[in-house]
Design a protein around this motif. Structure first.
Motif, PDB file in Angstrom:
ATOM      1  N   ARG A 130       0.832  -1.210   0.000  1.00  0.00           N
ATOM      2  CA  ARG A 130       0.000   0.000   0.000  1.00  0.00           C
ATOM      3  C   ARG A 130       0.865   1.258   0.000  1.00  0.00           C
ATOM      4  O   ARG A 130       0.520   2.263  -0.629  1.00  0.00           O
ATOM      5  CB  ARG A 130      -0.917   0.010   1.224  1.00  0.00           C
ATOM      6  N   GLY A 131       1.977   1.194   0.731  1.00  0.00           N
ATOM      7  CA  GLY A 131       2.873   2.349   0.778  1.00  0.00           C
ATOM      8  C   GLY A 131       3.419   2.702  -0.589  1.00  0.00           C
ATOM      9  O   GLY A 131       3.434   3.872  -0.989  1.00  0.00           O
ATOM     10  N   TRP A 132       3.870   1.679  -1.331  1.00  0.00           N
ATOM     11  CA  TRP A 132       4.360   1.933  -2.696  1.00  0.00           C
ATOM     12  C   TRP A 132       3.218   2.364  -3.610  1.00  0.00           C
ATOM     13  O   TRP A 132       3.384   3.210  -4.493  1.00  0.00           O
ATOM     14  CB  TRP A 132       5.035   0.693  -3.257  1.00  0.00           C
ATOM     15  N   GLY A 133       2.047   1.774  -3.389  1.00  0.00           N
ATOM     16  CA  GLY A 133       0.888   2.135  -4.211  1.00  0.00           C
ATOM     17  C   GLY A 133       0.503   3.583  -4.052  1.00  0.00           C
ATOM     18  O   GLY A 133       0.127   4.251  -5.019  1.00  0.00           O
ATOM     19  N   ASP A 134       0.603   4.093  -2.813  1.00  0.00           N
ATOM     20  CA  ASP A 134       0.281   5.501  -2.567  1.00  0.00           C
ATOM     21  C   ASP A 134       1.217   6.435  -3.333  1.00  0.00           C
ATOM     22  O   ASP A 134       0.866   7.582  -3.623  1.00  0.00           O
ATOM     23  CB  ASP A 134       0.355   5.815  -1.071  1.00  0.00           C
ATOM     24  N   LEU A 135       2.411   5.953  -3.644  1.00  0.00           N
ATOM     25  CA  LEU A 135       3.371   6.752  -4.396  1.00  0.00           C
ATOM     26  C   LEU A 135       3.262   6.515  -5.901  1.00  0.00           C
ATOM     27  O   LEU A 135       4.013   7.112  -6.684  1.00  0.00           O
ATOM     28  CB  LEU A 135       4.803   6.426  -3.938  1.00  0.00           C
ATOM     29  N   GLY A 136       2.341   5.622  -6.301  1.00  0.00           N
ATOM     30  CA  GLY A 136       2.176   5.318  -7.727  1.00  0.00           C
ATOM     31  C   GLY A 136       3.236   4.388  -8.278  1.00  0.00           C
ATOM     32  O   GLY A 136       3.386   4.255  -9.498  1.00  0.00           O
ATOM     33  N   GLU A 137       3.990   3.730  -7.385  1.00  0.00           N
ATOM     34  CA  GLU A 137       5.061   2.821  -7.808  1.00  0.00           C
ATOM     35  C   GLU A 137       4.501   1.397  -7.898  1.00  0.00           C
ATOM     36  O   GLU A 137       4.713   0.563  -7.016  1.00  0.00           O
ATOM     37  CB  GLU A 137       6.229   2.891  -6.821  1.00  0.00           C
TER      38      GLU A 137
END
Length: 550
Positions: free
Chosen positions: A250-257
């Motif tokens: 989720r953390g990477w997803g929040d950054l669009g990665e």
């Protein structure tokens, strides 16, 4: 009417102060004592850097419990507001209340005065010196949260050392979780990680739950890279769970990665973790936030093919994605699917749709969603109503706005500061001053006590209206009487209006009143009312630009 009539105005002293948000859930009633020697650390505490007075109502994520001993809490909170400066003798002001102090009162005062970090800390130390008094565990947690939010990190560590030395209270993992959040919020991910490593120095061996809390605190504040790097170093010392991986995904997803999120998902499977719905939803979320709706749909179908049954959150991810993409047709298509499977969105998802409908001038459909929420057992919150109210106020729809506020109350949703600010601003703008007075008087009946932003709406609004400068002065004086520091821009605006109307002597009268205030911040702001060019920068001035008071 003559401007001088405002000088005879006597504003009512509300003992009640602004109530601050409480996020802590009820904890065990076990009580602890902290030795009075900790008071020796007081001289090292940084001076209070300003206070943002907030509404008495909570946001959508916080449930407010009724206060006990409200008058006592009000009076003590007023003292903490007035005695903010390090040179103020707050102890002498508090001593008359020593016989009435209980753990419940201390908790309520700390919750209400979260933004008065220096005063709150001194109050905590004063209370712990009282004979036969012991702080509750929740009081300690609230104080750590206060110190963390105000970035008083040296004081936090002094506090922890004192607790460890005295062995008079238990240092729990929950305290370190607050420290993780504080450092992450302050943009100090390396310090959050160091705090995790120092847990063992305070008798706590970190476990997977602690690691998850650290990674969550980092990821929620966009520190996914630092979270990933630390995870890679320690993952062999723990047994990462699906939850651990989902947090990082989720953390990477929040950054669009999306690529990083997908790599973690693959690693999770390689390490033998059985991916559950939470993990799949995390990947779905990262795809939708990156705008890859087609890939997200294909992944969604893959979930179904392996026997995973999507839940309400799975569908809500698509709703948020389509709202971001301004595809309202697809939003309702997904909502229809949820209805078909008897899945109900949460209030946050409903609010997202309501916001999009109001932006596209489909207010009637937004009202229909409010009705649907109630029928489905989802209680609309202030954001649900305020989004629609903003549309009515933007179009100066006075009657519709009032009916909506009445509807809020009928549905047991009390108006918050945003509700009142929008309503009052519109009423002043259209010249419905009779309604303005009624709304203002109704606030106290609803146990709402105006914050600096609400007073600013009144002062700025009346400054703009012909013949209403007296009213602007009245509400400014009320704000000073309440001990609420105004925005520097509010002082400047009122001064400029008075000077422009040839009433320079009134600025001196107001400045004298400000200098007599028990609030050191208001005393400092008196120089601006006198035309001093040196600006006093307060903490709540930082959000002045986010508000539109006129």
């Amino acid at each position: 009417m003559a401007i001088t009539t405002f000088l005879r105005y006597r504003s009512v002293h509300y003992f009640s102060r602004t109530l601050f948000h409480c996020y802590l859930s009820p904890l065990k009633s076990t009580q602890y004592c902290l030795s009075s020697s900790f008071s020796s650390y007081l001289p090292t505490c940084n001076a209070f850097r300003g206070c943002l007075f907030m509404s008495s109502f909570t946001d959508a994520e916080t449930k407010k419990e009724p206060e006990k001993n409200p008058d006592l809490v009000n009076e003590i909170s007023r003292i903490l507001s007035d005695y903010r400066s390090p040179h103020h003798d707050i102890e002498s002001a508090l001593n008359p209340f020593s016989g009435s102090i209980s753990t419940d009162v201390v908790e309520q005062v700390l919750k209400r005065c979260k933004n008065l970090e220096f005063s709150a800390h001194r109050f905590f130390i004063w209370a712990q010196k009282l004979s036969s008094f012991c702080h509750s565990r929740e009081s300690f947690h609230i104080l750590f949260d206060i110190l963390g939010r105000s970035k008083q990190f040296p004081l936090i560590w002094d506090f922890l050392v004192e607790m460890r030395t005295n062995r008079s209270c238990e240092i729990t993992p929950e305290i370190f979780w607050l420290v993780f959040r504080a450092y992450s919020r302050a943009g100090l991910p390396a310090d959050a990680i160091r705090a995790f490593n120092k847990m063992v120095d305070f008798g706590i061996k970190p476990c997977l739950a602690d690691l998850d809390k650290l990674l969550l605190a980092l990821s929620k504040r966009k520190h996914a890279k630092q979270a990933q790097e630390f995870f890679d170093k320690v993952k062999d010392d723990f047994m990462p769970s699906v939850k651990t991986y989902s947090i990082l995904i989720r953390g990477w997803g929040d950054l669009g990665e999306v690529a990083e999120a997908q790599n973690l998902f693959d690693e999770m499977l390689e390490r033998g973790c059985s991916a559950d719905l939470l993990a799949y939803n995390s990947i779905l979320d990262s795809l939708c936030k990156a705008g890859k709706m087609d890939e997200a749909f294909n992944f969604f179908m893959k979930m179904r093919s392996i026997g995973l049954i999507p839940d309400a959150f799975s569908y809500s991810i698509f709703i948020h994605g389509y709202c971001t993409a301004n595809d309202i047709h697809s939003v309702f298509r997904v909502l229809d699917q949820m209805r078909r499977y008897k899945l109900v969105p949460n209030v946050f998802t409903y609010n997202c749709i309501i916001k999009k409908l109001c932006k596209t001038k489909k207010v009637d459909e937004a009202y229909q969603l409010i009705d649907e929420m109630i029928s489905e057992g989802v209680r609309p919150d202030c954001w649900s109503y305020n989004t629609i109210l903003a549309s009515h106020c933007d179009h100066n729809e006075v009657n519709l706005a009032h009916r909506l506020v009445s509807r809020m109350e009928q549905n047991n949703c009390l108006p918050d500061k945003h509700t009142y600010n929008m309503l009052l601003k519109m009423l002043i703008r259209v010249g419905r001053f009779d309604r303005v007075e009624k709304v203002w008087e109704s606030m106290e009946d609803r146990s709402f006590y105006p914050s600096v932003s609400t007073y600013s709406v009144m002062v700025h609004g009346f400054c703009q209206k012909k013949g209403k400068l007296e009213e602007a002065c009245k509400y400014f004086e009320m704000m000073i009487d309440e001990g609420i520091p105004p925005y520097t821009e509010t002082c400047e605006k009122l001064r400029n209006r008075l000077i422009g109307h040839g009433l320079a002597e009134q600025t001196e009268i107001l400045a004298d009143k400000m200098e007599r205030s028990t609030s050191s911040l208001i005393q400092e702001l008196a120089s601006i009312m006198r035309g001093n060019k040196a600006r006093v920068k307060l903490k709540h001035d930082e959000e002045y630009s986010d508000e539109n008071f006129e």
